[in-house]
Design a protein around this motif. Sequence first.
Motif, PDB file in Angstrom:
ATOM      1  N   GLU A 267       0.818  -1.209   0.000  1.00 13.32           N
ATOM      2  CA  GLU A 267       0.000   0.000   0.000  1.00 13.32           C
ATOM      3  C   GLU A 267       0.853   1.260   0.000  1.00 13.32           C
ATOM      4  O   GLU A 267       0.407   2.314  -0.441  1.00 13.32           O
ATOM      5  CB  GLU A 267      -0.923   0.002   1.226  1.00 13.32           C
ATOM      6  CG  GLU A 267      -1.970  -1.108   1.196  1.00 13.32           C
ATOM      7  CD  GLU A 267      -2.862  -1.089   2.422  1.00 13.32           C
ATOM      8  OE1 GLU A 267      -2.500  -0.386   3.390  1.00 13.32           O
ATOM      9  OE2 GLU A 267      -3.899  -1.760   2.407  1.00 13.32           O
ATOM     10  N   VAL A 268       2.067   1.155   0.516  1.00  8.32           N
ATOM     11  CA  VAL A 268       2.984   2.301   0.555  1.00  8.32           C
ATOM     12  C   VAL A 268       4.332   1.841   0.016  1.00  8.32           C
ATOM     13  O   VAL A 268       5.192   1.393   0.770  1.00  8.32           O
ATOM     14  CB  VAL A 268       3.137   2.862   1.986  1.00  8.32           C
ATOM     15  CG1 VAL A 268       4.023   4.102   1.963  1.00  8.32           C
ATOM     16  CG2 VAL A 268       1.794   3.178   2.594  1.00  8.32           C
ATOM     17  N   ILE A 269       4.508   1.964  -1.288  1.00 15.34           N
ATOM     18  CA  ILE A 269       5.758   1.554  -1.927  1.00 15.34           C
ATOM     19  C   ILE A 269       6.542   2.807  -2.306  1.00 15.34           C
ATOM     20  O   ILE A 269       6.025   3.683  -3.013  1.00 15.34           O
ATOM     21  CB  ILE A 269       5.498   0.712  -3.189  1.00 15.34           C
ATOM     22  CG1 ILE A 269       4.612  -0.494  -2.856  1.00 15.34           C
ATOM     23  CG2 ILE A 269       6.808   0.240  -3.799  1.00 15.34           C
ATOM     24  CD1 ILE A 269       4.173  -1.274  -4.069  1.00 15.34           C
ATOM     25  N   ASN A 270       7.764   2.908  -1.852  1.00 14.00           N
ATOM     26  CA  ASN A 270       8.569   4.095  -2.126  1.00 14.00           C
ATOM     27  C   ASN A 270       9.708   3.797  -3.094  1.00 14.00           C
ATOM     28  O   ASN A 270       9.721   4.278  -4.211  1.00 14.00           O
ATOM     29  CB  ASN A 270       9.120   4.676  -0.814  1.00 14.00           C
ATOM     30  CG  ASN A 270       8.022   5.209   0.091  1.00 14.00           C
ATOM     31  OD1 ASN A 270       7.102   5.854  -0.376  1.00 14.00           O
ATOM     32  ND2 ASN A 270       8.107   4.915   1.377  1.00 14.00           N
ATOM     33  N   GLU A 271      10.666   3.013  -2.638  1.00 19.12           N
ATOM     34  CA  GLU A 271      11.861   2.751  -3.434  1.00 19.12           C
ATOM     35  C   GLU A 271      11.818   1.324  -3.956  1.00 19.12           C
ATOM     36  O   GLU A 271      11.622   0.379  -3.184  1.00 19.12           O
ATOM     37  CB  GLU A 271      13.114   2.975  -2.592  1.00 19.12           C
ATOM     38  CG  GLU A 271      13.217   4.407  -2.061  1.00 19.12           C
ATOM     39  CD  GLU A 271      14.176   4.506  -0.903  1.00 19.12           C
ATOM     40  OE1 GLU A 271      14.414   3.472  -0.261  1.00 19.12           O
ATOM     41  OE2 GLU A 271      14.689   5.608  -0.661  1.00 19.12           O
ATOM     42  N   ILE A 272      11.979   1.179  -5.248  1.00 14.37           N
ATOM     43  CA  ILE A 272      11.928  -0.158  -5.849  1.00 14.37           C
ATOM     44  C   ILE A 272      13.076  -0.326  -6.829  1.00 14.37           C
ATOM     45  O   ILE A 272      13.737   0.649  -7.206  1.00 14.37           O
ATOM     46  CB  ILE A 272      10.589  -0.409  -6.577  1.00 14.37           C
ATOM     47  CG1 ILE A 272      10.473   0.534  -7.786  1.00 14.37           C
ATOM     48  CG2 ILE A 272       9.413  -0.234  -5.641  1.00 14.37           C
ATOM     49  CD1 ILE A 272       9.288   0.229  -8.672  1.00 14.37           C
TER      50      ILE A 272
END
Length: 283
Positions: A267-272
């Motif tokens: 639900e809270v994805i920042n750095e991938i």
Amino acid sequence: MAINPGQRINRYEKNYSSYRLIFVIIVSSILMYQDTQDGYSKTLRTYLSVFAYPITYVANLPKNTFQGLSLRLSERASIINENKKLKEENILLKSQLQEVYKLDAENKRLYELLGSYPDRQRNFLFADIIATSPSPDKRQITINKGSIDGVNIGDAIADPYGIIGHVIRDQVFSSEILLIADLEHAIPIEITSTGERAIAYGTGDMNRLEIRSLPPNSKAKKGNAVITSGLGGRYPEGFPVGEISRVERIEGENLLAIELSPFANLEVINEIWVIQTEVSGDE
């Protein structure tokens, strides 16, 4: 050349007097003597500096302001670059830490079988999320890396905590990612503690996957870590997926009802990063 009588200096007139020179010499001598005794000139310079300070400050204000601004801008740019570098290093270290799950699983296998696997080299391409699917039934995101950056359909996507999905559409400057929680998604997994392999299906719930193919005599239990098995070739082997949150044995059913909580916060994805796998040996 004859001197004009009007230009001749009369030493006895008031505009020229040796008494003035004598007076200046006497005053200078007194001041020098007093300075050696009481530091008079030092005190005088101190008082004069008080009055001269505002003038000096105002005169140097533009220069100091420009230098201060340049220094702040330079420091800000340096901090931004250092912060970006530290983030990338942090993500890379976390990705390497995820190999612990793979090592734990491999310790339970026969080592002579490892030679049959091709040698693979993985590259990590860092990316940012630029959009999410507006449809409530779709669990998809869009990243700012595309085919021009070497992204291909099927590439696995992970964050610092585990696998989050794979590329389903590679455009020139961006790519669409299907998250593991999507109803149409399925990922081959392995339970690290038992070595059992199965398929984890998306449920549409960002915090829950389902395993539907393990028999009632399975040793799987709540709290077991689950990693990618590598079967099918889409997801590289050994990356963390999640943790078993529920195991239910339903009477009369031939399969267990197992729920899995993803390690990544979908639900809270920042750095991938995009996991690009290259085969260095002949398969």
